[in-house]
Design a protein around this motif. Structure first.
Motif, PDB file in Angstrom:
ATOM      1  N   ILE A 111      83.869  -8.117 -38.821  1.00  0.00           N
ATOM      2  CA  ILE A 111      83.243  -9.271 -39.467  1.00  0.00           C
ATOM      3  C   ILE A 111      82.419 -10.058 -38.452  1.00  0.00           C
ATOM      4  O   ILE A 111      81.275 -10.439 -38.718  1.00  0.00           O
ATOM      5  CB  ILE A 111      84.308 -10.171 -40.129  1.00  0.00           C
ATOM      6  N   GLN A 112      82.988 -10.280 -37.285  1.00  0.00           N
ATOM      7  CA  GLN A 112      82.274 -11.022 -36.248  1.00  0.00           C
ATOM      8  C   GLN A 112      81.022 -10.282 -35.790  1.00  0.00           C
ATOM      9  O   GLN A 112      79.979 -10.889 -35.559  1.00  0.00           O
ATOM     10  CB  GLN A 112      83.187 -11.304 -35.061  1.00  0.00           C
ATOM     11  N   ARG A 113      81.112  -8.952 -35.650  1.00  0.00           N
ATOM     12  CA  ARG A 113      79.934  -8.175 -35.257  1.00  0.00           C
ATOM     13  C   ARG A 113      78.835  -8.265 -36.308  1.00  0.00           C
ATOM     14  O   ARG A 113      77.650  -8.397 -35.982  1.00  0.00           O
ATOM     15  CB  ARG A 113      80.311  -6.711 -35.028  1.00  0.00           C
ATOM     16  N   GLY A 153      88.170 -13.430 -49.230  1.00  0.00           N
ATOM     17  CA  GLY A 153      88.462 -12.050 -49.585  1.00  0.00           C
ATOM     18  C   GLY A 153      87.943 -11.046 -48.581  1.00  0.00           C
ATOM     19  O   GLY A 153      87.832  -9.863 -48.894  1.00  0.00           O
ATOM     20  N   LEU A 154      87.621 -11.490 -47.364  1.00  0.00           N
ATOM     21  CA  LEU A 154      87.100 -10.582 -46.356  1.00  0.00           C
ATOM     22  C   LEU A 154      88.196  -9.862 -45.588  1.00  0.00           C
ATOM     23  O   LEU A 154      87.968  -8.801 -45.025  1.00  0.00           O
ATOM     24  CB  LEU A 154      86.211 -11.343 -45.370  1.00  0.00           C
ATOM     25  N   VAL A 155      89.389 -10.450 -45.541  1.00  0.00           N
ATOM     26  CA  VAL A 155      90.513  -9.891 -44.795  1.00  0.00           C
ATOM     27  C   VAL A 155      91.714  -9.808 -45.729  1.00  0.00           C
ATOM     28  O   VAL A 155      91.970 -10.727 -46.501  1.00  0.00           O
ATOM     29  CB  VAL A 155      90.861 -10.776 -43.574  1.00  0.00           C
ATOM     30  N   ASP A 156      92.452  -8.696 -45.644  1.00  0.00           N
ATOM     31  CA  ASP A 156      93.657  -8.515 -46.450  1.00  0.00           C
ATOM     32  C   ASP A 156      94.807  -9.318 -45.860  1.00  0.00           C
ATOM     33  O   ASP A 156      94.997  -9.319 -44.639  1.00  0.00           O
ATOM     34  CB  ASP A 156      94.078  -7.046 -46.459  1.00  0.00           C
ATOM     35  N   ALA A 157      95.559  -9.971 -46.728  1.00  0.00           N
ATOM     36  CA  ALA A 157      96.743 -10.693 -46.296  1.00  0.00           C
ATOM     37  C   ALA A 157      97.683 -10.828 -47.482  1.00  0.00           C
ATOM     38  O   ALA A 157      97.268 -10.733 -48.635  1.00  0.00           O
ATOM     39  CB  ALA A 157      96.373 -12.071 -45.759  1.00  0.00           C
ATOM     40  N   GLU A 158      98.927 -11.014 -47.172  1.00  0.00           N
ATOM     41  CA  GLU A 158      99.942 -11.287 -48.185  1.00  0.00           C
ATOM     42  C   GLU A 158     100.723 -12.499 -47.728  1.00  0.00           C
ATOM     43  O   GLU A 158     100.592 -12.949 -46.593  1.00  0.00           O
ATOM     44  CB  GLU A 158     100.869 -10.094 -48.363  1.00  0.00           C
ATOM     45  N   SER A 179      77.395 -11.599 -47.935  1.00  0.00           N
ATOM     46  CA  SER A 179      76.780 -10.322 -47.563  1.00  0.00           C
ATOM     47  C   SER A 179      77.742  -9.464 -46.754  1.00  0.00           C
ATOM     48  O   SER A 179      77.780  -8.244 -46.913  1.00  0.00           O
ATOM     49  CB  SER A 179      75.514 -10.551 -46.742  1.00  0.00           C
ATOM     50  N   ILE A 180      78.529 -10.105 -45.903  1.00  0.00           N
ATOM     51  CA  ILE A 180      79.502  -9.364 -45.100  1.00  0.00           C
ATOM     52  C   ILE A 180      80.521  -8.683 -46.000  1.00  0.00           C
ATOM     53  O   ILE A 180      80.879  -7.530 -45.772  1.00  0.00           O
ATOM     54  CB  ILE A 180      80.187 -10.297 -44.080  1.00  0.00           C
ATOM     55  N   GLY A 181      80.963  -9.362 -47.047  1.00  0.00           N
ATOM     56  CA  GLY A 181      81.892  -8.745 -47.991  1.00  0.00           C
ATOM     57  C   GLY A 181      81.303  -7.512 -48.641  1.00  0.00           C
ATOM     58  O   GLY A 181      81.963  -6.479 -48.774  1.00  0.00           O
ATOM     59  N   LEU A 182      80.045  -7.593 -49.016  1.00  0.00           N
ATOM     60  CA  LEU A 182      79.366  -6.448 -49.622  1.00  0.00           C
ATOM     61  C   LEU A 182      79.231  -5.303 -48.626  1.00  0.00           C
ATOM     62  O   LEU A 182      79.508  -4.146 -48.946  1.00  0.00           O
ATOM     63  CB  LEU A 182      77.989  -6.869 -50.138  1.00  0.00           C
ATOM     64  N   VAL A 183      78.844  -5.611 -47.396  1.00  0.00           N
ATOM     65  CA  VAL A 183      78.689  -4.577 -46.371  1.00  0.00           C
ATOM     66  C   VAL A 183      80.037  -3.919 -46.068  1.00  0.00           C
ATOM     67  O   VAL A 183      80.124  -2.692 -45.935  1.00  0.00           O
ATOM     68  CB  VAL A 183      78.053  -5.165 -45.088  1.00  0.00           C
ATOM     69  N   LEU A 184      81.101  -4.716 -45.976  1.00  0.00           N
ATOM     70  CA  LEU A 184      82.431  -4.150 -45.727  1.00  0.00           C
ATOM     71  C   LEU A 184      82.847  -3.207 -46.850  1.00  0.00           C
ATOM     72  O   LEU A 184      83.389  -2.127 -46.602  1.00  0.00           O
ATOM     73  CB  LEU A 184      83.469  -5.253 -45.558  1.00  0.00           C
ATOM     74  N   ASP A 185      82.584  -3.609 -48.089  1.00  0.00           N
ATOM     75  CA  ASP A 185      82.908  -2.739 -49.225  1.00  0.00           C
ATOM     76  C   ASP A 185      82.105  -1.439 -49.176  1.00  0.00           C
ATOM     77  O   ASP A 185      82.634  -0.368 -49.439  1.00  0.00           O
ATOM     78  CB  ASP A 185      82.666  -3.454 -50.550  1.00  0.00           C
ATOM     79  N   MET A 219      83.522  -8.543 -56.392  1.00  0.00           N
ATOM     80  CA  MET A 219      82.997  -8.012 -55.163  1.00  0.00           C
ATOM     81  C   MET A 219      83.734  -6.750 -54.769  1.00  0.00           C
ATOM     82  O   MET A 219      83.202  -5.914 -54.088  1.00  0.00           O
ATOM     83  CB  MET A 219      83.117  -9.091 -54.083  1.00  0.00           C
ATOM     84  N   ASN A 220      84.958  -6.587 -55.208  1.00  0.00           N
ATOM     85  CA  ASN A 220      85.742  -5.439 -54.769  1.00  0.00           C
ATOM     86  C   ASN A 220      86.384  -4.804 -55.985  1.00  0.00           C
ATOM     87  O   ASN A 220      87.081  -5.467 -56.730  1.00  0.00           O
ATOM     88  CB  ASN A 220      86.808  -5.917 -53.785  1.00  0.00           C
ATOM     89  N   ASP A 221      86.187  -3.535 -56.181  1.00  0.00           N
ATOM     90  CA  ASP A 221      86.728  -2.866 -57.358  1.00  0.00           C
ATOM     91  C   ASP A 221      87.980  -2.071 -57.039  1.00  0.00           C
ATOM     92  O   ASP A 221      88.477  -1.357 -57.882  1.00  0.00           O
ATOM     93  CB  ASP A 221      85.674  -1.959 -57.989  1.00  0.00           C
ATOM     94  N   ARG A 222      88.517  -2.202 -55.825  1.00  0.00           N
ATOM     95  CA  ARG A 222      89.734  -1.486 -55.480  1.00  0.00           C
ATOM     96  C   ARG A 222      90.943  -2.327 -55.871  1.00  0.00           C
ATOM     97  O   ARG A 222      90.911  -3.535 -55.739  1.00  0.00           O
ATOM     98  CB  ARG A 222      89.778  -1.203 -53.979  1.00  0.00           C
ATOM     99  N   PRO A 223      92.032  -1.693 -56.325  1.00  0.00           N
ATOM    100  CA  PRO A 223      93.209  -2.469 -56.685  1.00  0.00           C
ATOM    101  C   PRO A 223      93.901  -2.997 -55.445  1.00  0.00           C
ATOM    102  O   PRO A 223      94.055  -2.303 -54.455  1.00  0.00           O
ATOM    103  CB  PRO A 223      94.096  -1.456 -57.413  1.00  0.00           C
TER     104      PRO A 223
END
Length: 135
Positions: free
Chosen positions: A91-93, A66-71, A104-110, A1-5
């Protein structure tokens, strides 16, 4: 879903922090390593939940999707960068305003991130369209 490192040890879409971030497609000796010069403020799960008004378990689910970055910190707890509440609000909006499911939200965010990167590249290149950005 995400191609960024993602950042080293990162969870989610693209972790940012003081850890090294490897750039390039291969992991040979010529791979560049960038280090943050200034410590990035990190937020705990409780702080992000308080600022966003969401339940911590829902935030954990967003991280797992995978919608929010965390470590993870040294104790294994989730830590977020300062932009996490903004991402959660977005995400909520998308969820309530457009009735999108989480995939779909993950795709839209990307796609929105990609649009922002392209608009920034246009601004740097000095070629800007006559219409204002729509995002």
């Amino acid at each position: 879903m995400n191609d960024r490192p993602a950042g080293a040890g990162g969870i989610g879409r693209a972790g940012v922090g003081a850890r090294p971030v490897r750039t390039g497609a291969d992991t040979t000796a010529s791979t560049a390593v960038r280090y943050a010069l200034v410590p990035v403020p990190r937020l705990s799960l409780a702080a992000v939940a308080l600022r966003s008004g969401l339940h911590p378990e829902l935030i954990r689910r967003f991280v797992a999707l995978g919608l929010v970055d965390a470590e993870r910190d040294s104790a294994g707890r989730l830590v977020f960068d300062a932009t996490a509440p903004v991402t959660l609000a977005r995400i909520q909006r998308l969820r309530t305003g457009l009735c999108l499911n989480y995939a779909s939200i993950g795709l839209v965010l990307d796609l929105l991130d990609r649009i922002s990167m392209l608009e920034a590249a246009l601004r740097r290149a000095g070629t800007r369209s006559e219409t204002p950005p729509w995002t």
